[in-house]
Write an enzyme that holds these catalytic residues in place. Sequence first.
Site, PDB file in Angstrom:
ATOM      1  N   ASP A 384       0.827  -1.201   0.000  1.00 27.76           N
ATOM      2  CA  ASP A 384       0.000   0.000   0.000  1.00 27.76           C
ATOM      3  C   ASP A 384       0.865   1.256   0.000  1.00 27.76           C
ATOM      4  OD1 ASP A 384       0.974  -0.538   2.507  1.00 27.76           O
ATOM      5  OD2 ASP A 384      -0.915  -0.226   3.566  1.00 27.76           O
ATOM      6  N   ASP A 387       7.639   3.765   2.975  1.00 28.32           N
ATOM      7  CA  ASP A 387       8.261   4.994   3.476  1.00 28.32           C
ATOM      8  C   ASP A 387       9.719   4.743   3.862  1.00 28.32           C
ATOM      9  OD1 ASP A 387       6.059   4.992   6.380  1.00 28.32           O
ATOM     10  OD2 ASP A 387       7.602   3.589   5.804  1.00 28.32           O
ATOM     11  N   PHE A 436       0.739  12.337   7.169  1.00 25.08           N
ATOM     12  CA  PHE A 436      -0.120  11.194   7.437  1.00 25.08           C
ATOM     13  C   PHE A 436      -1.184  11.131   6.351  1.00 25.08           C
ATOM     14  CE2 PHE A 436       1.154  11.692  12.011  1.00 25.08           C
ATOM     15  CZ  PHE A 436       1.735  10.439  12.124  1.00 25.08           C
ATOM     16  N   VAL A 437      -1.421   9.951   5.824  1.00 23.22           N
ATOM     17  CA  VAL A 437      -2.483   9.775   4.839  1.00 23.22           C
ATOM     18  C   VAL A 437      -3.313   8.561   5.228  1.00 23.22           C
ATOM     19  CG1 VAL A 437      -1.285  10.883   2.920  1.00 23.22           C
ATOM     20  CG2 VAL A 437      -0.934   8.449   3.334  1.00 23.22           C
TER      21      VAL A 437
END
Length: 481
Positions: A384, A387, A436-437
Amino acid sequence: MPQTKDHLYCKALRQAITAAGTAAPLKDKLEAITRIVSRTFDTGAAISLLDATGSHLIQTAHWRLPPTYVQKGLIDVGKSLNETVSGAPVFIENVAADSRVQYSSAAVKAGIVSIFGAPISQDGHQIGVLRLYFKKTPVITFQDTSFVKALAQLAGIVLSRQTIEVKGEVPAAPAKQAGMVKFNHASEEEFARILDFYNVPWMYEPRSFPIGRKKQGTPELFTPDFYLPSLDLYVELTTMKQSLVTQKNRKLKALKTLYPETKITLLYKNDYEKLLAKYGTGPLAESRAHGVSRILYSAAEIDQRVKDIAARISADYAGRRPVLLGVQRGFLCFMADLIRQITVPMDLDFIAISYYSGAKEPAVKITKEADLPLAGRHILLVEDIVDTGITLNYILNYLQEKQPASLSVCTLLDREARRLVNIKLDYTGFNVPDEFVVGYGLDYHEEYRNLPFIVVPQIKGPEKEKSEALNTKHETKIKEE
């Protein structure tokens, strides 16, 4: 008149002894030995040393090896020519068919056919190996073996005479276990625990870089907090007040100017707290999302990007049957839409891993194995979001051990701003900003997974004022636009 082997080996040994006797840094001496043996046999070579646990080999010096092979992952002593570490030379004639080679598929991709290794000893104990990597199967004679053993012994003598842990040189054997090291700050210990959990070897403050002189004439040094040898990366944590951050930025800039080949990354306070929050710890861990700050990617944008990725995958895997492998759970929405757009035959499977949660779990582990056999298959790992790359690096190393025919990575979101581990991503949906998502499978404290789009949530909690200021800035920007 062509040189005899005796003459060639004597000349090479003299060169190695000369290099070992200089005042050069230890790493340079080991690289010189590696380079000499590589040139003598006209092949690739590497020196690898045991880590502090004795369970892994860390490649310390190498010559004429492809970067992809050098960065293949940690070398497990029990899975990789363990006879060498036991004290005996070993010759692998066919790496593709020998179970003693841990990364046989990576070796084959690098064009390596055979491997010959000799042990490196220090005070009667095996501390590492010197290995040669051949692209054509050689005939290893007693004379060849004696020469390689002599250079391995020389490497052991060099290591005995000059400790790696002197300030100013890069240690070859990483520290392990955060509880065994005295840190200057609690944030450093927490970061070390995360690295330990994901089996990322590290060393604490292993080297001081001279970057200039102070007003009184004394040398000014910069000592990064961590060195990650398997990634060849220094990491500096900055969780202090702004005035000191500015000073550290100046030092970092000087280091990059004076040592351009040195890879270093700086984790600011916000970056570090976001990293901790990902694992449910730190000051942001108790924060909660209260509504949506803004939509980052609409449902229509996601739909189009998924179709574009699926078209590329279908073209790239024409004539092959890939295994699309997901890591539970955030990938579900992306995977479901992706497989409905792919036009080539495929198989679908899932794995699950444990995640860092403070000191509760000692190390990362696979909690659910794939149901399908993966050896010889074309694996497409579907993520998904990527990072730091720490988790993904562990998963890729795990999958490489399954000896797939190929291994590629597809991610919907790439948050490169937080990257610590340099990993190749074959298919990427969006390059997401460092925020942040949530939505489209991504959650924040198990909320917002079911949103059909990806958004930046409004965060409130211990960092309420800072978050509100950040959100106000975003809202103002939206109004201005």
